[in-house]
Structure formats: structure tokens, C-alpha cells
Design an enzyme around this catalytic site. Structure first.
Site, short mmCIF file in Angstrom:
data_model
loop_
_atom_site.label_atom_id
_atom_site.label_comp_id
_atom_site.label_asym_id
_atom_site.label_seq_id
_atom_site.Cartn_x
_atom_site.Cartn_y
_atom_site.Cartn_z
N ASP A 58 31.35 53.28 36.03
CA ASP A 58 32.43 54.01 35.35
C ASP A 58 32.05 54.16 33.88
OD1 ASP A 58 34.17 54.15 37.59
OD2 ASP A 58 34.98 52.15 37.15
N HIS A 90 34.13 49.65 36.53
CA HIS A 90 32.92 49.34 37.27
C HIS A 90 31.77 49.68 36.32
CE1 HIS A 90 35.73 50.29 40.68
NE2 HIS A 90 35.29 49.10 41.01
N GLU A 98 37.40 38.59 42.99
CA GLU A 98 38.57 39.23 43.60
C GLU A 98 38.43 39.13 45.12
OE1 GLU A 98 39.12 43.36 42.47
OE2 GLU A 98 40.76 43.63 43.89
N ASP A 114 46.39 47.97 40.61
CA ASP A 114 45.38 48.68 41.41
C ASP A 114 46.14 49.50 42.44
OD1 ASP A 114 42.99 49.58 42.34
OD2 ASP A 114 42.20 47.64 42.99
#
Ligand code: 3MF
Ligand code: MG
Length: 345
Positions: free
Chosen positions: A53, A50, A175, A284
Site C-alpha cells: 500500500d 500493507h 492478527e 476493518d
């Protein structure tokens, strides 16, 4: 067809402290900077990010501070032999995103969402990543009358076009997810994703990232969702995991709830040569709250191992026999063979 040598990726959020909506951290914080050193030893070479991040506290930083911090992370990745797979704007934490980002009813909040998107593209460029991922977390409603849904879809398309215009090389990987955190999300499936892609000003740069659990939450089969994207040559990445029916988003280990559905995902990826152009097998998967120790990484290595076992199952699946059963339309025999194969009988 030559066998694909798969490359694996995950995001630092997958090594977590174990908090859930009903309780706080159960493990001490493990800083991202220390996570990067773990990737290669765990068998992973791609890192998913992200924006925050990469650059913590991004909202309080200037453009040059953001670029400097992203540059530092780039150096860490290089030293560890890691590739940045994508950067996703986190449009679901800040107060400006309580009602969504691109589809918010507030013009200034929509501007904030665009600003974060622009910053994500800039960070992706600094890291040498070719894509941003849009997980459209809060683009949806809890009360259907709260937003003009048609306008919302138009705004999402406008944003896609704005990204394509802002950067002539960047790719957008959407996504899809049907719900959570919203009651009903816009862009719930890969079908919606690809419709937006083809409606955009450059569909070759708008692709999909399919998460197994998200497809299951939409009541769809992940392998068919993947096949749909692959048929359009638009499967840019995957978030393999598992999901035990229509519950909260569980992010269980790949294959842990439905081994046969996991096999079919691997089989479809294998058959289409997914990964041969460098596409990652992204995982994930969430570390469960009950797991002791720090950092907790077994869910990552276990999921990767299951994937590789299923690759072996896919490569030893007798396609001549499958063709024979299909020809004879004996799907009973096909199913029995498939189950026996998976059981190793
Ligand atoms: C949400 C997700 C997210 C996204 C990630 C990248 C925690 O259900 O799956 O993972 O994949 O935020 O955009
Ligand atoms: Mg995901």
C-alpha cells in the site's frame, strides 16, 4: 478513571472498489494517494498499511527506491496530520506465497517471505510506525498432510525471533484468524498468539491485534478474546467489525450483526483503559458491493459512530447495579437490565 479520548484508524483497502471473488470492481479505482486526504474529515487519524500500500510494485524495486517511495508517503501523512499505525507484509498475493510464506515447503519462498518482512520493517521505520502486523494468511493448509504442522509452528517462532533480532525496537502484532484463505490456519486465536509471544526471545514486543470477525469465525466471543490479551497487557490493536455467524469473512459494520456482542467489546476495552496509551480503535470494515458512488466511506463513519454510541452505553451502564446482580447471582436480572439499557428503555 479518566475517560479515554479514542483515536481511530483504518487501512486504505477499506475504501475499496467492491470486487468480490464472484465479480469485478463495481466502482472506479480510487488511488491510495487520494484516500489519505479523506481520513481526517471522516474522523480518523491513523492509517494501517500493507507494505505494498505504501510502495506499490515493491517486488520490482531496489532498497533505495523503496525507501524513497516510503519517504514520499511519510510526507503526505505529515501534511495530512496522520499517523502510520502499522505496516503488514502482504504475503498472500505473490506467486512465491501460494503455499504460505514462513511455513512454505519451499526454502526459496520462505526466503522471499523473510525479504518482504524485512522490507516491511524498513518501511515502518521510515513512516515512524512502531509495529509490523502479521496476518498469517496462507500459513496453514487445505490438506492437513501437506505440511509438517509442528515444524510450521517452529518456523513461525523462528521468524518472530528473527524480526526481534533484526530490529531492536520494532513490535510484532499478530492478527489471528482461524481460516480463509486456508482451510485451517496456524495461529487461529489470541491464545496461540500469546503462546508464541511468551516463547519468543522478547515477549514484551510480541502482541496481538484482535479482529472481531476472526474471533467469531473461531467460534469465540471477541470480547473474551480481547479480555485475554488485555489481561496480559498484550492488546496492541483491534480490527472492529462484525460477522453473521460461520460464513466467509464478512467484515460487516461494527455492531451490525450482534449489537450486544459489540457492546461487550467496547465495555471490555473501556474497563481496561485501552487507548489511553495511544492504541488505536482500528476498523476493518468492507464497503458493500451494492453501494453506489465513489469513494464509498459510509461504512467507516457508521461503524465509528456505532462505536462511540456504545462507549456512551458503556459509560452509562450502571456498574453499582451490575455489582449488585453479580453479588446476588441474579444473572437473569443482569441480562434483562443489559438488554433494556441497550434498547434505551
Ligand atoms: C484478513 C484481514 C486483513 C488484515 C490485513 C492486515 C483485510 O481477514 O482482516 O484485512 O487485517 O491484511 O494484515
Ligand atoms: Mg483484519
Amino acid at each position: 478513571m479518566p475517560h479515554t479520548n479514542y483515536r481511530f484508524s483504518f487501512g486504505p483497502w477499506n475504501i475499496s472498489e467492491g470486487a468480490d471473488p464472484f465479480g469485478p470492481d463495481v466502482r472506479p479505482a480510487f488511488p491510495h494517494e487520494e484516500k489519505y486526504a479523506l481520513f481526517r474529515t471522516l474522523g480518523f487519524e491513523g492509517v494501517q498499511f500493507h507494505d505494498d500500500d505504501v510502495v506499490p510494485g515493491i517486488d520490482g524495486l531496489s532498497a533505495s527506491q523503496i525507501s524513497a517511495k516510503a519517504g514520499e508517503v511519510k510526507t503526505i501523512l505529515e501534511n495530512q496530520g496522520l499517523t502510520a499505525e502499522f505496516v503488514a507484509p502482504r504475503l498472500w498475493f505473490a506467486p512465491q506465497t501460494v503455499d504460505g510464506g514462513y511455513t512454505s515447503n519451499s526454502a526459496s519462498d520462505r526466503e522471499y517471505a523473510w525479504d518482504r518482512t524485512q522490507k516491511s520493517i524498513d518501511i515502518a521505520n521510515t513512516l515512524g510506525s512502531k509495529a509490523i502486523v502479521l496476518w498469517l494468511a496462507r500459513e496453514g493448509t487445505y490438506m492437513r498432510e501437506a505440511k509438517d504442522a509442528k515444524l510450521a509452528y517452529q518456523r513461525i517462532l523462528e521468524t518472530i525471533n528473527r524480526v526481534l533480532e533484526y530490529d531492536k525496537d520494532i513490535e510484532i502484532w499478530i492478527e489471528p484468524k482461524p481460516n480463509e484463505p486456508t482451510d485451517q490456519a496456524y495461529v487461529p486465536t489470541i491464545g496461540h498468539t500469546l503462546a508464541l509471544s511468551y516463547a519468543s526471545t522478547d515477549h514484551t514486543r510480541v502482541k496481538g491485534l484482535i479482529e472481531s470477525a476472526h474471533a467469531i469465525l473461531a467460534g469465540l466471543d471477541p470480547s473474551d478474546e480481547m479480555a485475554f490479551a488485555l489481561a496480559h497487557d498484550k492488546l496492541a490493536s483491534v480490527h472492529l467489525n462484525d460477522q453473521n455467524g460461520l460464513k466467509y469473512d464478512q467484515d460487516k459494520n461494527f455492531g451490525a450483526a450482534n449489537l450486544r456482542a459489540a457492546f461487550n467489546q467496547v465495555r471490555v476495552l473501556e474497563e481496561s483503559g485501552y487507548g489511553s496509551r495511544g492504541e488505536f480503535i482500528g476498523l476493518d470494515v468492507k464497503a458493500v458491493r451494492t453501494q453506489g458512488g465513489s469513494p464509498v466511506t459510509a461504512h467507516l463513519t457508521n461503524s465509528r459512530e456505532i462505536f462511540l454510541h456504545l462507549v456512551e452505553k458503556s459509560r452509562t451502564y450502571d456498574m453499582a447495579l451490575v455489582a449488585q446482580y453479580r453479588e446476588a447471582r441474579d444473572y437473569e436480572a443482569l441480562e434483562a437490565y443489559t438488554i433494556r439499557h441497550l434498547l434505551g428503555l
